[in-house]
Design an enzyme around this catalytic site. Structure first.
Site, PDB file in Angstrom:
ATOM      1  N   LEU A 138       5.531   7.370 -13.333  1.00 32.80           N
ATOM      2  CA  LEU A 138       6.977   7.579 -13.522  1.00 32.80           C
ATOM      3  C   LEU A 138       7.562   6.626 -14.546  1.00 32.80           C
ATOM      4  O   LEU A 138       8.585   6.906 -15.163  1.00 32.80           O
ATOM      5  CB  LEU A 138       7.712   7.401 -12.187  1.00 32.80           C
ATOM      6  CG  LEU A 138       7.338   8.362 -11.066  1.00 32.80           C
ATOM      7  CD1 LEU A 138       8.038   7.961  -9.772  1.00 32.80           C
ATOM      8  CD2 LEU A 138       7.709   9.786 -11.448  1.00 32.80           C
ATOM      9  N   GLY A 139       6.940   5.479 -14.721  1.00 35.68           N
ATOM     10  CA  GLY A 139       7.450   4.495 -15.663  1.00 35.68           C
ATOM     11  C   GLY A 139       6.748   3.176 -15.458  1.00 35.68           C
ATOM     12  O   GLY A 139       5.878   3.025 -14.594  1.00 35.68           O
ATOM     13  N   ASP A 165      18.968  -9.063 -12.213  1.00 38.22           N
ATOM     14  CA  ASP A 165      18.330  -8.204 -13.215  1.00 38.22           C
ATOM     15  C   ASP A 165      18.953  -6.815 -13.200  1.00 38.22           C
ATOM     16  O   ASP A 165      18.255  -5.800 -13.219  1.00 38.22           O
ATOM     17  CB  ASP A 165      16.825  -8.118 -12.965  1.00 38.22           C
ATOM     18  CG  ASP A 165      16.054  -7.602 -14.196  1.00 38.22           C
ATOM     19  OD1 ASP A 165      16.625  -7.668 -15.307  1.00 38.22           O
ATOM     20  OD2 ASP A 165      14.919  -7.133 -14.043  1.00 38.22           O
ATOM     21  N   LYS A 223       5.249   1.494  -6.408  1.00 41.23           N
ATOM     22  CA  LYS A 223       5.308   0.423  -7.407  1.00 41.23           C
ATOM     23  C   LYS A 223       4.096  -0.483  -7.223  1.00 41.23           C
ATOM     24  O   LYS A 223       3.976  -1.178  -6.219  1.00 41.23           O
ATOM     25  CB  LYS A 223       6.604  -0.370  -7.258  1.00 41.23           C
ATOM     26  CG  LYS A 223       6.729  -1.547  -8.227  1.00 41.23           C
ATOM     27  CD  LYS A 223       8.017  -2.317  -7.964  1.00 41.23           C
ATOM     28  CE  LYS A 223       8.117  -3.555  -8.846  1.00 41.23           C
ATOM     29  NZ  LYS A 223       9.350  -4.318  -8.578  1.00 41.23           N
ATOM     30  N   VAL A 226       4.961   2.319 -12.003  1.00 39.60           N
ATOM     31  CA  VAL A 226       5.494   3.063 -10.865  1.00 39.60           C
ATOM     32  C   VAL A 226       4.947   4.475 -10.931  1.00 39.60           C
ATOM     33  O   VAL A 226       5.004   5.130 -11.979  1.00 39.60           O
ATOM     34  CB  VAL A 226       7.038   3.091 -10.878  1.00 39.60           C
ATOM     35  CG1 VAL A 226       7.560   3.863  -9.666  1.00 39.60           C
ATOM     36  CG2 VAL A 226       7.603   1.670 -10.870  1.00 39.60           C
ATOM     37  N   GLY A 263       7.369  -1.343 -15.969  1.00 30.97           N
ATOM     38  CA  GLY A 263       8.230  -2.461 -16.291  1.00 30.97           C
ATOM     39  C   GLY A 263       7.397  -3.699 -16.501  1.00 30.97           C
ATOM     40  O   GLY A 263       6.168  -3.641 -16.633  1.00 30.97           O
ATOM     41  N   GLY A 264       8.057  -4.840 -16.528  1.00 29.91           N
ATOM     42  CA  GLY A 264       7.360  -6.090 -16.778  1.00 29.91           C
ATOM     43  C   GLY A 264       6.407  -6.466 -15.668  1.00 29.91           C
ATOM     44  O   GLY A 264       5.508  -7.282 -15.861  1.00 29.91           O
ATOM     45  N   PHE A 265       6.593  -5.877 -14.461  1.00 27.72           N
ATOM     46  CA  PHE A 265       5.779  -6.283 -13.330  1.00 27.72           C
ATOM     47  C   PHE A 265       4.731  -5.235 -12.948  1.00 27.72           C
ATOM     48  O   PHE A 265       4.015  -5.419 -11.976  1.00 27.72           O
ATOM     49  CB  PHE A 265       6.667  -6.571 -12.117  1.00 27.72           C
ATOM     50  CG  PHE A 265       7.578  -7.741 -12.335  1.00 27.72           C
ATOM     51  CD1 PHE A 265       7.144  -8.853 -13.025  1.00 27.72           C
ATOM     52  CD2 PHE A 265       8.874  -7.708 -11.862  1.00 27.72           C
ATOM     53  CE1 PHE A 265       7.976  -9.932 -13.235  1.00 27.72           C
ATOM     54  CE2 PHE A 265       9.719  -8.790 -12.060  1.00 27.72           C
ATOM     55  CZ  PHE A 265       9.274  -9.905 -12.750  1.00 27.72           C
ATOM     56  N   GLY A 266       4.651  -4.139 -13.657  1.00 23.55           N
ATOM     57  CA  GLY A 266       3.640  -3.150 -13.333  1.00 23.55           C
ATOM     58  C   GLY A 266       4.138  -1.736 -13.496  1.00 23.55           C
ATOM     59  O   GLY A 266       5.193  -1.491 -14.088  1.00 23.55           O
TER      60      GLY A 266
END
Length: 823
Positions: A512-513, A631, A534, A520, A515-518
């Site tokens: 799905l997408g 954030d 996630k 999803v 980010g900086g942490f992994g």
């Protein structure tokens, strides 16, 4: 011969009236010459929301003219015209008289039993039943000026869009009166209305005596109604017209029927029509503690202790006495202070009959009370500010959850006992807490040893929760409560293999997408439930503590505008979270896509803006924890199937204690472009840091452009560009061109105005979230002028806080309506 002629004329008029009533039933109005006869039809509002006609309450032989919701199987009358003069037969007629008044006539003897009594009537007056349920008389068919309306002459029911007017310094207003019995609409013994003194509150009277009150209005809710804590967010608004004139309105969030009624038994109920029945949202009074002043002066009805009557600190019941009395005499000396102090009474409905409401900070409020020998208590409440009582403290109720803190004036001798007791509680809690932490840490380590690392196999695992997921803190966490340790929260624990199956081995097709942490991924459980998974990247900057922090936070948060956590997985080096699946993904997938952004018309964007504000208000004030997100950005706003916004990603969030207002960090986390200047430059963050991020997010939603990628030859970022247009009176040019035709210009400009207030450099100049939401949803509120952003970092505690926020109070970051209106 004359009598025969009279009978002929009378019956002719009756027949004519009947014919005209049939005609009236086809429309929503009663002009001159048209009438509604009993049994001859009704009139229905244009949108088929309400119906007017003759009715009999169940079991009654009398006839009345009333209004009720149209198309509802259970006839629910919300207004009665002739409530104290019923008709005894079925020969009544409702018509527009020659004098421009609506009248009800008993056809048998021609007696007028009810009239609207319009003084400035018109020969062409027309009565119209509106979709709000309001029956109004206009001078003519084309006029919008009301000569009379049923909303100004209510019976027992308050409806949405009804304006309840009052004077800020006026007397009690008994506006609604109950029916006498369930089948008798004549005025009963109970009244519902407002007491505007201090800050408005809803009151129920039984005869001349108070039966229940809501507590004061703080701009968001009535502080004594904890079961409907966010009632303002569901539609209540208080509008200040100036010159001390105020009025309440209520607008429901959807098109369902909503009503507030004082019933014949003296209970106020808010009900909504759902699934073929009236559903009670809230009702008062409903038990002993709800009954007004049950425990007498200086007494507390304690819901946490079986609704027992207790005395506030420093008071007791002497032998032979019924009510609480002060144990020790106050020592208020010649200087007005002496050695008196204050004891805290937490989580209560504040007393009735407040004697002073002002803009002072919490410290100034305490000082004002201490220097007044007549002062018995004070409180500092978000949205109201300083409240002082100089008489007996009556109608105090301790809630299981919610409420405010009352500071009761005590003699020095009482303070000594209070402090010793407080220290004893703290010491006991510390010892017990340390023991529990030791045990929970030991058990956690035992479970980790037994569980080990589960390898990924080719077999199809069973998908579903395998046990409870306990996220325990075994040591201090930079992302937890500063200086504290918590026991964590319980969630469903999923095995890693089960999530491999649900996501098709974390295939790219299900991504799905990221980010900086992994990444999803979308997943599907065996029962068909769709989930978002996630998966924390092993190379990401988010470690185990951040992961635990996100689990702990989201597990304890419950709000329609926050994403819901379903479970977690901690297995070997895998740290995974399971969320509710959002079919429309994140806001940026629509807002910054040229093909999709037109789908977000202005009404949807405004709904998203206010939804985010509600979610942030919950984090800052209404949740059990006091949380700074740190954030907040467009990619962390998810959209459900109805495009409702939900704040997500709490890995960087920070919990604040009750008296904590700001903190420093050596590592600045978050997203540049959304960071407040004091945070990006100095690592200083507070609730106002989130307000800055919200302001940037609001401007992005309005413009449809990313702040981070904004490019201009004259301006370095969107905030500078927005200020330039604002300062030149051309702020409307910020609006996304793709939605200009669907926009409401005044609403857009108000949102831009609020956005400019939120992105001011100095944190103290920014409004807090209660003020932000109030400004967004109050159409007539005068807003202060923002200060020009200079894009430099300044510590907010070096500047006077124009929003009257007391940073030392338990309820911090507060705003008063008066302060907003006066600037």
């Amino acid at each position: 011969m004359g009598s025969d002629r009279f009978r002929c004329v009378f019956w002719l008029s009756l027949v004519t009236g009947y014919c005209c009533s049939v005609f009236a039933s086809a429309g929503n109005r009663i002009p001159k010459g048209v009438s509604v006869a009993d049994g001859g039809g009704t009139i229905v509002s244009a949108g088929e929301r309400f119906e007017l006609g003759f009715f009999s309450p169940n079991g009654s032989r009398f006839r009345y003219v009333g209004i009720w919701p149209y198309g509802i199987s259970v006839q629910t009358v919300v207004w009665v015209a002739n409530r104290d003069k019923p008709l005894s037969g079925n020969d009544g007629v409702l018509f527009m008289g020659d004098d421009g008044n609506l009248q009800i006539r008993q056809a048998g003897d021609g007696e007028i039993v009810w009239s609207s009594n319009v003084t400035a009537s018109s020969p062409n007056s027309t009565a119209v039943l509106l979709d709000t349920g309001n029956l109004a008389i206009f001078p003519n068919a084309n006029s919008k000026r009301m000569l009379w309306q049923s909303f100004n002459n209510p019976t027992d029911t308050y409806l949405p869009d009804m304006e309840v007017h009052m004077d800020a310094a006026g007397r009690e207003l008994k506006i609604f009166t109950s029916w006498k019995t369930a089948i008798d609409p004549s005025p009963g013994n109970y009244s519902l209305g407002l007491d505007p003194r201090g800050s408005p509150q809803i009151v129920i009277w039984e005869g001349l005596n108070r039966r229940w009150r809501s507590g004061h209005w703080n701009g968001i809710s009535f502080i004594g109604v904890t079961d409907v804590r966010t009632i303002y967010l569901s539609g209540f608004r208080l509008t200040n017209q100036g010159n001390g004139k105020l009025f309440f309105t209520y607008t429901p969030s959807d098109s369902s029927f909503v009503k507030f009624q004082i019933d014949w038994a003296g209970v106020e109920r808010q009900e909504t029509w759902s699934n073929g029945q009236w559903r009670i949202v809230q009702a008062h009074p409903v038990d002993e503690c709800d009954r007004y002043n049950r425990c007498g002066p200086f007494g507390v009805c304690d819901r946490t202790d079986g609704m027992r009557c207790l005395c506030v600190e420093g008071f007791a019941v002497d032998d032979g006495e019924q009510w609480c009395r002060r144990r020790s005499r106050l020592e208020c000396g010649m200087d007005g202070i002496g050695n008196d102090g204050f004891g805290e009474v937490e989580g209560v409905k504040l007393p009735d009959f407040v004697d002073y409401v002002g803009l002072e900070s919490a410290k100034e409020c305490q000082r004002r009370c201490l220097h007044n020998c007549s002062c018995t208590a004070y409180a500092f409440v978000s949205g109201i500010n300083c409240m002082i009582w100089t008489s007996d403290l009556v109608d105090i109720e301790r809630f299981v959850e919610g409420g405010n803190t009352l500071f009761v004036r005590l003699a020095a001798s009482e303070l000594g006992e209070t402090k010793r007791a407080y220290r004893a509680v703290i010491i006991t809690a510390a010892v017990v807490g340390t023991f529990l932490l030791f045990i929970s840490g030991w058990l956690f380590m035992q479970r980790r040893r037994k569980r080990g690392v589960v390898a990924v196999t080719n077999e199809v695992p069973k998908v579903g929760p395998s046990r409870e997921c306990s996220i325990d803190y075994s040591g201090p966490s930079d992302l937890g409560v500063e200086g504290q340790q918590g026991n964590g929260s319980e969630l469903a624990l999923y095995s890693f293999n089960s999530l491999v199956a649900a996501t098709d081995n974390f295939s790219d097709d299900n991504k799905l997408g990221q980010g900086g942490f992994g990444h999803v991924y979308k997943g599907i459980l065996p029962d068909g439930q769709e989930i978002a998974v996630k998966r924390l990247s092993r190379k990401s900057g988010q470690g185990l503590q951040e992961f635990k922090n996100e689990v702990m936070l989201i597990a304890k948060l419950q709000h329609r505008n926050l994403v819901r956590l379903l479970g977690c997985c901690i297995q070997g080096e895998e740290n995974i979270l399971l969320y509710e699946y959002m079919p429309n993904k994140s806001l940026d997938s629509y807002l910054f896509d040229p093909d999709k952004k037109p789908q977000l018309d202005w009404s949807k964007r405004f709904s998203i803006i206010t939804g985010i504000a509600r979610g942030l208000l919950y984090l800052h004030r209404d949740s059990r924890l006091r949380i700074i997100h740190r954030d907040l950005k467009v990619s962390n706003i998810l959209l459900d199937e109805e495009m409702n916004p939900k704040i997500s990603d709490f890995g960087m969030a920070r919990i604040f204690g009750g008296n904590q207002n700001e903190a420093n960090t050596n590592i600045v986390v978050g997203t540049y472009g959304y960071m407040a200047p004091e945070y990006a430059m100095e690592g200083l963050f507070s609730l106002k840091s989130d307000v800055y991020s919200f302001g940037v997010l609001l401007l992005e939603i309005i413009t449809g452009q990313r702040n981070a990628s904004f490019r201009s030859t004259d301006f370095s970022n969107m905030v500078a560009f927005a200020w330039d247009l604002w300062d030149k009176g051309r702020a409307i040019e910020l609006l996304d061109p793709s939605i200009r035709e669907s926009s409401l210009q005044e609403q857009v400009l108000r949102c831009i105005h609020v956005g400019m207030l939120c992105v001011q450099d100095v944190a103290a100049n920014r409004p807090n979230m209660p003020a932000v939401l109030l400004m967004l949803e109050s159409e007539n509120m005068a807003l202060p002028s923002p200060r020009q952003p200079t894009f430099t970092s300044m510590r907010y505690n070096l500047d006077e806080d124009m929003w009257n926020v007391n940073q030392d109070a338990v309820s911090s970051n507060n705003v008063t309506i008066t302060a907003i209106l006066g600037r």
